[in-house]
Design a protein around this motif. Structure first.
Motif, PDB file in Angstrom:
ATOM      1  N   UNK A 132      34.610  39.759  39.330  1.00 18.61           N
ATOM      2  CA  UNK A 132      34.078  40.315  38.077  1.00 18.61           C
ATOM      3  C   UNK A 132      35.205  40.790  37.169  1.00 18.61           C
ATOM      4  N   UNK A 133      34.989  40.695  35.873  1.00 16.01           N
ATOM      5  CA  UNK A 133      35.992  41.164  34.935  1.00 16.01           C
ATOM      6  C   UNK A 133      36.014  42.688  34.891  1.00 16.01           C
ATOM      7  N   UNK A 134      37.178  43.239  34.635  1.00 19.30           N
ATOM      8  CA  UNK A 134      37.321  44.689  34.472  1.00 19.30           C
ATOM      9  C   UNK A 134      36.954  45.034  33.038  1.00 19.30           C
ATOM     10  N   UNK A 154      46.748  47.011  28.139  1.00 20.74           N
ATOM     11  CA  UNK A 154      47.868  46.058  28.086  1.00 20.74           C
ATOM     12  C   UNK A 154      47.528  44.740  28.783  1.00 20.74           C
ATOM     13  N   UNK A 155      46.267  44.353  28.698  1.00 18.47           N
ATOM     14  CA  UNK A 155      45.837  43.092  29.316  1.00 18.47           C
ATOM     15  C   UNK A 155      44.669  42.537  28.516  1.00 18.47           C
ATOM     16  N   UNK A 156      44.661  41.255  28.306  1.00 18.81           N
ATOM     17  CA  UNK A 156      43.590  40.604  27.559  1.00 18.81           C
ATOM     18  C   UNK A 156      42.458  40.190  28.499  1.00 18.81           C
TER      19      UNK A 156
END
Length: 381
Positions: free
Chosen positions: A160-162, A173-175
């Motif tokens: 699952x995506x965060x 700091x993350x796409x």
């Protein structure tokens, strides 16, 4: 137990904000059997016949299944979770749904079921081995109850995506780039069946397999005639299970409507849907969120025109929750999402559908002109 309609000034009921707002009225049918033969633990797999196993395998991989086994005459599909396969497709002259297989909680349940129904426990050729009892429900649909010798091991998951929520910043700091790939199936969730003998078929699943009703739907102005749809779950006591493992509804046809397969999250549904679209498949309905069951959903047709659903985030109910009651309507199928399609409702006229209706109206069953008109009104409301 009787409940009155809920409004802003009314007291809360056990059904408020849960599934349906209202419970049963006095004297309405219960949603469970007092003394079932067994209590099925879950839906194991679905059985189909199709003439082209190569084409079936291509769609299966695109939809997100993994291959558990493949021979010249059989294709076994599975999800990432450990357990039994999700589906078996056998080579046949025409595409057709054979029936569902339910998982027995223990091997002794097969003997109990065989004695009660005059059936025989037989070995089956499922990957890993197992045994089953073959039955027929009142619609004439073959139903297996199975106990598998070995479980398939788990496969790697689609993570699952965060997500960030308001001031809860879990990703910095993350796409966010969900991969454009199939929505990796985790497991089989439920199957929906149509029947001309709704009450008898519902009683059979409650009395024989110990299933219990989560929600009843009834036709506007016909509640006194009883429900015309039921969302049914397995009874695992205090363990919360899917809101429905099986859904039954009254109609002119008999058999398969759609089946549903759990995936990780909404992004898996969305990105997997884009993957399917790029390969030329047609979405039947979605993306949206249901009311009964609350699932996020997306529906597709396979090359043989069978409907399959990706779902995520469904309701889980334990055994102590009583059924809700709600009117049946097309607009009541979703909390949000695009308008329900005629394809999803099976409302596109065809000579075969008209023959089906005429046959049902002439037969000894529960579909009469008033019921048919009520169903047509519900599906346009």
């Amino acid at each position: 137990m009787s409940h009155t309609p809920v409004d802003g000034a009314a007291p809360q009921t056990p059904h408020q904000d849960l599934h349906s707002e209202l419970g049963a009225l006095r004297g309405e049918r219960p949603g469970r059997s007092r003394n079932p033969v067994i209590k099925a633990a879950d839906l194991a797999w679905l059985e189909f016949e199709k003439p082209d196993l190569d084409q079936a395998e291509v769609f299966a991989r695109d939809f997100g299944f993994a291959i558990a086994a493949r021979t010249e005459h059989e294709l076994w599909l599975r999800g990432t979770f450990a357990g039994s396969p999700c589906m078996v497709i056998r080579r046949g002259r025409a595409s057709r749904f054979i029936g569902p297989a339910f998982r027995a909680a223990e091997r002794a349940d097969l003997d109990r079921l065989a004695r009660a129904t005059g059936s025989t426990v037989r070995d089956i050729g499922v990957p890993g081995g197992g045994q089953s009892v073959a039955l027929l429900d009142p619609s004439g649909l073959p139903v297996r109850v199975v106990h598998c010798t070995e479980q398939l091991p788990a496969l790697p998951e689609q993570e699952p995506l965060i997500l960030n929520f308001g001031t809860d910043h879990r990703r910095t700091n993350a796409t966010q780039r969900p991969p454009r790939e199939p929505s990796r199936i985790q497991r089989l969730g439920h199957v929906v069946l149509e029947t001309r003998v709704f009450a008898r078929t519902l009683d059979w699943y409650l009395d024989t397999l110990g299933m219990i009703v989560s929600d009843f739907l009834f036709l506007d102005g016909q509640r006194e005639r009883g429900p015309t749809m039921a969302f049914i779950r397995c009874d695992q006591g205090s363990v919360a299970v899917d809101h429905h493992t099986l859904a039954l509804h009254l109609g002119p046809g008999t058999g398969y409507v759609h089946s549903a397969y759990q995936v990780t999250d909404l992004d898996a549904i969305g990105a997997g849907g884009e993957y399917l679209t790029e390969r030329g498949y047609q979405r039947s309905w979605g993306i949206g969120r249901h009311i009964q069951g609350s699932q996020l959903f997306d529906y597709w047709r396979d090359p043989d025109h069978f409907m399959l659903e990706h779902f995520a985030d469904g309701d889980l109910f334990s055994c102590d929750l009583e059924p809700g009651w709600a009117p049946m309507s097309a607009s009541g199928l979703a909390q949000w999402g695009p308008p329900v399609t005629r394809d999803f409702l099976g409302a596109n006229p065809s000579p075969a559908k008209l023959r089906e209706v005429m046959t049902a109206l002439r037969g000894d069953n529960e579909l009469d002109p008033a019921r048919l008109l009520g169903l047509m009104k519900a599906m346009s409301s």
